[in-house]
Each structure stands twice: as structure tokens, then as C-alpha cells.
Design a protein around this motif. Structure first.
Motif, PDB file in Angstrom:
ATOM      1  N   PRO A 188      81.542   8.528   2.647  1.00 48.40           N
ATOM      2  CA  PRO A 188      82.240   9.817   2.800  1.00 48.40           C
ATOM      3  C   PRO A 188      82.984  10.223   1.527  1.00 48.40           C
ATOM      4  N   PHE A 189      83.008  11.500   1.281  1.00 47.70           N
ATOM      5  CA  PHE A 189      83.762  12.057   0.160  1.00 47.70           C
ATOM      6  C   PHE A 189      85.064  12.656   0.713  1.00 47.70           C
ATOM      7  N   LYS A 190      86.003  12.906  -0.179  1.00 51.71           N
ATOM      8  CA  LYS A 190      87.259  13.543   0.254  1.00 51.71           C
ATOM      9  C   LYS A 190      86.956  14.942   0.797  1.00 51.71           C
ATOM     10  N   TYR A 245      70.503   8.420  -3.955  1.00 50.32           N
ATOM     11  CA  TYR A 245      71.460   8.289  -2.842  1.00 50.32           C
ATOM     12  C   TYR A 245      71.421   6.874  -2.268  1.00 50.32           C
ATOM     13  N   ASP A 246      70.225   6.279  -2.225  1.00 48.20           N
ATOM     14  CA  ASP A 246      70.139   4.900  -1.719  1.00 48.20           C
ATOM     15  C   ASP A 246      70.975   3.963  -2.596  1.00 48.20           C
ATOM     16  N   ASP A 247      70.863   4.158  -3.909  1.00 43.25           N
ATOM     17  CA  ASP A 247      71.660   3.320  -4.817  1.00 43.25           C
ATOM     18  C   ASP A 247      73.155   3.566  -4.623  1.00 43.25           C
ATOM     19  N   MET A 248      73.521   4.827  -4.418  1.00 44.50           N
ATOM     20  CA  MET A 248      74.945   5.138  -4.189  1.00 44.50           C
ATOM     21  C   MET A 248      75.433   4.440  -2.917  1.00 44.50           C
ATOM     22  N   CYS A 249      74.605   4.501  -1.863  1.00 45.92           N
ATOM     23  CA  CYS A 249      74.999   3.885  -0.587  1.00 45.92           C
ATOM     24  C   CYS A 249      75.108   2.372  -0.704  1.00 45.92           C
ATOM     25  N   TYR A 304      72.367  18.083   7.651  1.00 47.58           N
ATOM     26  CA  TYR A 304      71.861  16.870   8.305  1.00 47.58           C
ATOM     27  C   TYR A 304      71.371  15.867   7.249  1.00 47.58           C
ATOM     28  N   PHE A 305      70.622  16.388   6.295  1.00 46.35           N
ATOM     29  CA  PHE A 305      70.078  15.556   5.209  1.00 46.35           C
ATOM     30  C   PHE A 305      71.210  14.798   4.493  1.00 46.35           C
ATOM     31  N   MET A 306      72.259  15.507   4.155  1.00 46.62           N
ATOM     32  CA  MET A 306      73.337  14.880   3.376  1.00 46.62           C
ATOM     33  C   MET A 306      74.085  13.838   4.196  1.00 46.62           C
ATOM     34  N   GLN A 307      74.285  14.141   5.509  1.00 51.30           N
ATOM     35  CA  GLN A 307      74.930  13.148   6.380  1.00 51.30           C
ATOM     36  C   GLN A 307      74.106  11.879   6.395  1.00 51.30           C
ATOM     37  N   SER A 351      85.783   8.271  -1.819  1.00 48.35           N
ATOM     38  CA  SER A 351      86.738   8.903  -0.907  1.00 48.35           C
ATOM     39  C   SER A 351      87.779   9.777  -1.619  1.00 48.35           C
ATOM     40  N   ASP A 352      87.750   9.707  -2.956  1.00 46.62           N
ATOM     41  CA  ASP A 352      88.655  10.577  -3.708  1.00 46.62           C
ATOM     42  C   ASP A 352      87.867  11.674  -4.442  1.00 46.62           C
ATOM     43  N   MET A 353      86.582  11.757  -4.108  1.00 52.88           N
ATOM     44  CA  MET A 353      85.695  12.670  -4.838  1.00 52.88           C
ATOM     45  C   MET A 353      85.386  13.920  -4.004  1.00 52.88           C
ATOM     46  N   THR A 354      84.947  14.951  -4.705  1.00 51.25           N
ATOM     47  CA  THR A 354      84.496  16.177  -4.035  1.00 51.25           C
ATOM     48  C   THR A 354      83.006  16.350  -4.307  1.00 51.25           C
ATOM     49  N   SER A 355      82.270  16.788  -3.296  1.00 52.13           N
ATOM     50  CA  SER A 355      80.858  17.113  -3.528  1.00 52.13           C
ATOM     51  C   SER A 355      80.610  18.567  -3.156  1.00 52.13           C
ATOM     52  N   ILE A 356      79.738  19.188  -3.935  1.00 50.55           N
ATOM     53  CA  ILE A 356      79.359  20.576  -3.664  1.00 50.55           C
ATOM     54  C   ILE A 356      77.832  20.626  -3.665  1.00 50.55           C
TER      55      ILE A 356
END
Ligand SMILES: N[C@@H]1[C@@H](O)[C@H](O)[C@@H](COP(=O)(O)O)O[C@@H]1O
Length: 247
Positions: free
Chosen positions: A96-98, A51-55, A85-88, A62-67
Motif C-alpha cells: 500500500p502507498f500513502k 510490480y512483482d519485484d516491488m511486491c 482492479y489491476f493496480m490492487q 507507505s510514505d509514497m504517493t502513486s499517480i
């Protein structure tokens, strides 16, 4: 031991979790370049470097969906131990994702929540599912004994998981005893699966996942039957693997 299976499961052994996170990030990046739109996301300490690398990246989600895989039952989204909370904190605040879906741990009607989540998964086939692994071989909160055919369900956490996860809480009593969790069948329907495992506490789970029999007693062992799984582990987590898998 099933030789055919081992040809399929890809194992990447890294120096540490930071390098492992980068490998996972690269898989996501490549997937997005190839048109992937739905990411299945996990919590726990293992995916944090990814997640750090993604950030830190210039990727646009913003065009993606996460589940997400799971949520503790009874924790409000603003509780700092909830997976909302963790994911935020680790991803969505910066990227942010779509659409981002996480089971509602406060749902009054569990059956309704389970149906809602199964409908979400059915409407958004997962391109890449990120997984961690529990010390007892659980994936998400699918504990040993969970049927391989399970869909989203409410789970009773085992003592092993409560103990392991208590490191994030003030004390063991505060760890919720139940959770809502995506089922093993849904996880297996993902196009690609990337499992992350780091540290000594994962050695036995990694060995059972890769070399052990496929059994509901080790939920992660079912991944041997998936056509596109990459296991990313550090040298310590891989230490008990037969050397032929530790390249
Ligand atoms: N529900 C989560 C799992 O999804 C996670 O894989 C596991 C391992 O966590 P960690 O990566 O912190 O070792 O913990 C929890 O039980």
C-alpha cells in the motif's frame, strides 16, 4: 534524425521482460534511496514483472504517493478489467502507498474529474513516471494525434488499441471505447521517465520512439525531447533499432 536527442535517451536492451522489470525496479529503488516520493504508474502487461519485484522486495511504500496514468471510462473499480482492479491486484494489495490516485472511470461530470486529476498532478510532481507503449506509439491512452500540450482528458480509443487490448477481455465488444487519461504535457513534466516495451508487437513503436521524427502521430516520440528517459526493451522489441542503439 536528431543526434543530440540520442545522446540523452538511454536504452537498455534486456534478455526478456523479467530482466527488464528488474532493471526498472532498480531505478525505482535508487530513486527512493535518493528521496523520491511520487511514482507515476502504468498498467498493461509490460510493467507486471516490475510490480512483482516491488511486491517481493522489502521496500516500504507507505510514505509514497502513486499517480496512475489512466482508467477506462465506464468501468467500476471492482470490474476485473478496470485499472483500479489491476493496480490492487498487482501492487497495492501487497504494497500500500500513502496516497494512490487513479482517474475515476465512473465520474458523472468529466470536466470536474479532469480538473480534480490535474490538481492532483500539480500538487504531487512526479519523480519517476513508468510508461508502456501501444503498438501505434501511444503512451497511456494518448492516441496518435493527441496534442503534445494536452493535460488530463477523455479519450476515444482507436481501433488499433481496442483490438490490442481485447486480449484482456472476453471479446472485442467488451472493450470500453473511451478512457480518462493523463495528458502528454503532464507526462513530460515528470522528473524521470522509464518506458517499458517487450515483444515483437512493439518493434515498430520502439523504432519510431527512438529514431523517428518527433510528431504527434507517434505520441511516444515526444520523449526524445525529455532530459531523462530510459527505454527498457527486450531483444525482440529492439530488433528493428539501428544496431548502434542495441547495446
Ligand atoms: N493504457 C495502456 C497503456 O498504458 C499501455 O502502455 C498499453 C500497452 O500495454 P501492454 O504493456 O500490455 O502491451 O496498453 C494500454 O493501452
Amino acid at each position: 534524425m536528431n543526434e543530440e536527442v540520442h545522446i540523452i535517451m538511454k536504452i537498455i536492451v534486456t534478455k526478456d521482460n523479467i530482466e527488464g522489470g528488474t532493471k526498472a525496479f532498480e531505478i525505482i529503488k535508487k530513486g527512493m534511496e535518493n528521496g523520491d516520493k511520487v511514482l507515476g504508474l502504468a498498467t498493461g502487461s509490460s510493467p507486471i514483472p516490475m510490480y512483482d519485484d516491488m511486491c517481493d522486495s522489502d521496500l516500504d511504500f507507505s510514505d509514497m504517493t502513486s499517480i496512475n496514468l489512466d482508467e477506462y471510462y465506464g468501468l467500476k473499480p471492482d470490474n476485473d478489467q478496470s485499472y483500479h482492479y489491476f493496480m490492487q491486484k498487482h501492487l497495492f494489495d501487497k504494497k500500500p502507498f500513502k496516497h494512490s490516485y487513479i482517474p475515476n472511470g465512473m465520474a458523472k461530470d468529466i470536466d470536474e474529474e479532469v480538473d480534480r486529476y490535474n490538481d492532483i498532478i500539480a500538487a504531487n510532481p512526479i519523480d519517476i513516471q513508468i510508461l508502456g507503449i501501444g503498438r501505434n506509439g501511444h503512451i497511456a491512452f494518448n492516441e496518435p494525434g493527441t496534442p503534445f500540450g494536452s493535460l488530463t482528458h477523455k479519450v476515444q480509443l482507436t481501433e488499433s488499441t481496442i483490438k490490442a487490448n481485447s486480449r484482456f477481455f472476453d471479446n472485442e465488444d467488451e472493450v470500453p471505447r473511451q478512457a480518462i487519461c493523463m495528458g502528454i504535457k503532464s507526462i513530460m513534466q515528470s522528473k524521470k521517465i522509464v518506458l517499458l516495451a517487450f515483444g515483437e508487437s512493439k518493434q515498430d513503436a520502439v523504432k519510431a520512439l527512438v529514431e523517428g521524427p518527433v510528431t504527434e502521430e507517434v505520441p511516444a516520440s515526444i520523449l526524445q525531447d525529455h532530459p531523462d528517459v530510459t527505454v527498457i526493451c527486450d531483444e525482440v522489441a529492439a530488433a528493428k533499432l539501428d544496431p548502434k542503439y542495441r547495446k
